[in-house]
Scaffold this motif. Structure first.
Motif, PDB file in Angstrom:
ATOM      1  N   HIS A 184      25.054  41.436  42.549  1.00 25.30           N
ATOM      2  CA  HIS A 184      24.146  41.190  43.667  1.00 25.30           C
ATOM      3  C   HIS A 184      24.170  39.730  44.143  1.00 25.30           C
ATOM      4  O   HIS A 184      23.170  39.226  44.662  1.00 25.30           O
ATOM      5  N   ILE A 185      25.316  39.083  43.965  1.00 19.42           N
ATOM      6  CA  ILE A 185      25.459  37.715  44.482  1.00 19.42           C
ATOM      7  C   ILE A 185      25.868  37.744  45.945  1.00 19.42           C
ATOM      8  O   ILE A 185      25.304  37.046  46.796  1.00 19.42           O
ATOM      9  N   VAL A 186      26.869  38.569  46.257  1.00 16.77           N
ATOM     10  CA  VAL A 186      27.366  38.653  47.630  1.00 16.77           C
ATOM     11  C   VAL A 186      27.839  40.079  47.873  1.00 16.77           C
ATOM     12  O   VAL A 186      28.351  40.752  46.964  1.00 16.77           O
ATOM     13  N   SER A 187      27.677  40.550  49.095  1.00 18.44           N
ATOM     14  CA  SER A 187      28.078  41.920  49.437  1.00 18.44           C
ATOM     15  C   SER A 187      29.439  41.936  50.107  1.00 18.44           C
ATOM     16  O   SER A 187      29.946  40.899  50.572  1.00 18.44           O
ATOM     17  N   GLY A 188      30.018  43.108  50.183  1.00 19.01           N
ATOM     18  CA  GLY A 188      31.313  43.252  50.844  1.00 19.01           C
ATOM     19  C   GLY A 188      31.243  42.917  52.321  1.00 19.01           C
ATOM     20  O   GLY A 188      32.193  42.375  52.889  1.00 19.01           O
ATOM     21  N   HIS A 189      30.114  43.223  52.955  1.00 17.79           N
ATOM     22  CA  HIS A 189      30.012  42.970  54.397  1.00 17.79           C
ATOM     23  C   HIS A 189      29.947  41.472  54.692  1.00 17.79           C
ATOM     24  O   HIS A 189      30.512  41.008  55.687  1.00 17.79           O
ATOM     25  N   THR A 190      29.281  40.723  53.840  1.00 18.20           N
ATOM     26  CA  THR A 190      29.266  39.267  54.015  1.00 18.20           C
ATOM     27  C   THR A 190      30.670  38.694  53.868  1.00 18.20           C
ATOM     28  O   THR A 190      31.101  37.853  54.674  1.00 18.20           O
ATOM     29  N   LEU A 191      31.399  39.151  52.850  1.00 18.23           N
ATOM     30  CA  LEU A 191      32.784  38.700  52.666  1.00 18.23           C
ATOM     31  C   LEU A 191      33.660  39.146  53.831  1.00 18.23           C
ATOM     32  O   LEU A 191      34.600  38.448  54.212  1.00 18.23           O
ATOM     33  N   LYS A 192      33.330  40.307  54.380  1.00 20.72           N
ATOM     34  CA  LYS A 192      34.068  40.805  55.546  1.00 20.72           C
ATOM     35  C   LYS A 192      33.980  39.826  56.706  1.00 20.72           C
ATOM     36  O   LYS A 192      34.977  39.530  57.376  1.00 20.72           O
ATOM     37  N   HIS A 193      32.778  39.294  56.958  1.00 18.72           N
ATOM     38  CA  HIS A 193      32.614  38.320  58.032  1.00 18.72           C
ATOM     39  C   HIS A 193      33.467  37.071  57.785  1.00 18.72           C
ATOM     40  O   HIS A 193      34.122  36.568  58.702  1.00 18.72           O
ATOM     41  N   LEU A 194      33.464  36.587  56.552  1.00 21.71           N
ATOM     42  CA  LEU A 194      34.207  35.373  56.233  1.00 21.71           C
ATOM     43  C   LEU A 194      35.714  35.587  56.353  1.00 21.71           C
ATOM     44  O   LEU A 194      36.438  34.712  56.861  1.00 21.71           O
ATOM     45  N   CYS A 195      36.195  36.746  55.895  1.00 22.09           N
ATOM     46  CA  CYS A 195      37.633  37.041  56.005  1.00 22.09           C
ATOM     47  C   CYS A 195      38.037  37.268  57.459  1.00 22.09           C
ATOM     48  O   CYS A 195      39.104  36.825  57.890  1.00 22.09           O
ATOM     49  N   ALA A 196      37.185  37.961  58.217  1.00 20.56           N
ATOM     50  CA  ALA A 196      37.491  38.187  59.627  1.00 20.56           C
ATOM     51  C   ALA A 196      37.538  36.872  60.395  1.00 20.56           C
ATOM     52  O   ALA A 196      38.326  36.717  61.338  1.00 20.56           O
TER      53      ALA A 196
END
Length: 287
Positions: free
Chosen positions: A219-231
């Motif tokens: 519960h540190i970071v979600s996939g959707h948050t990482l999705k924004h950073l990768c995009a």
């Protein structure tokens, strides 16, 4: 050439019509709005999903400034400036549209999330046409492609059918890497297109694994948050490409370059094996 273009557009439209006839409509699932990370910090709902859009604004603004600051990107083809302007405007607008959506996820707000992304997708296709197919056709196609992307969003919103939007989103994901590999570029550093495509693919994987990644990271970071950073890395790599590239003196596709490199590797390996054989033969003769 003009007749060939008419036929190409006719075939593309016919394929799209057939697709719309033979496939069922794709409604927007309401589960899509249920993201894994609902945490609130500093009074901001879904904080990490909101603030992770900020890099889009930074990259978009930097790209726009460099497009117009003394022609820093050295854009030489007719229509390139308009194409890249549409792209960076779309990227910068993603920060606002996606943040607005993630504050309170629902279909009405999702329109403003997808609209700027669609502008970026369609302008990229026009840029590729300008660079690798025909300058005039690419320039003329900027407005129709951007409008087609906007219409796909409106169609989904009014008819709850994602099929046109899916075509607008995923056709560039397939067409751009293929064109980058197979079609000779006018500029150097063409491999940056593949890096951008790779990060976008990674972003889609992270989006699909939103809750799973959230659990994996405790519960540190979600996939959707990482999705924004990768995009956001997609426009970063394209900006670096524009800053570094120059006119290609000898136009070769990435496939041709890879083929030549592989041939040289094979030749050097064969020569190495041949020299080892000769050395062995000499050693035997001396004995």
């Amino acid at each position: 050439m003009r007749r060939r273009s008419v036929w190409a557009w006719a075939v593309a439209i016919a394929c799209f019509v057939v697709l719309m006839i033979v496939t069922p409509s794709i409604p927007q699932s309401q589960d899509y709005h249920n993201f894994a990370d609902h945490r609130e910090f500093f009074g901001i709902p879904n904080t990490l999903n909101v603030i992770s859009n900020f890099p889009f604004f930074i990259v978009g603004v930097i790209g726009l400034i460099l497009c117009y600051y003394g022609n820093y990107f050295r854009l030489s083809l007719d229509g390139e400036l308009w194409g890249w302007t549409c792209f960076f405007v779309g990227v910068a607008a993603v920060a606002f549209g996606s943040s607005y959506y993630h504050l309170k996820p629902n279909d009405a707000r999702l329109v403003w999330d997808r609209l700027p992304m669609t502008v970026a997708f369609t302008s990229i296709i026009a840029i590729f046409i300008i660079e690798r197919v025909d300058e005039r056709k690419g320039k003329v196609s900027i407005l129709p492609l951007v409008l087609a992307g906007i219409v796909s969003i409106l169609y989904w919103r009014f008819f709850d059918d994602l099929r046109p939007y899916a075509v607008v989103q995923f056709v560039p994901c397939i067409a751009i890497p293929l064109m980058a590999i197979l079609m000779p570029p006018m500029y150097t550093h063409s491999s940056y297109w593949l890096w951008a495509a790779g990060f976008y693919l990674l972003a889609k994987v992270e989006e699909a694994a939103d809750r799973r990644i959230y659990n994996w990271t405790h519960h540190i970071v979600s996939g959707h948050t990482l999705k924004h950073l990768c995009a956001a890395m997609v426009p970063v790599f394209l900006t670096l490409m524009l800053a570094k590239r120059s006119i290609q003196p000898q136009r070769q596709s990435l496939f041709q370059i890879w083929k030549i490199s592989w041939t040289r590797i094979q030749e050097s390996r064969f020569k190495g094996e041949e020299s080892n054989i000769n050395y062995t033969e000499v050693s035997i003769e001396e004995k």
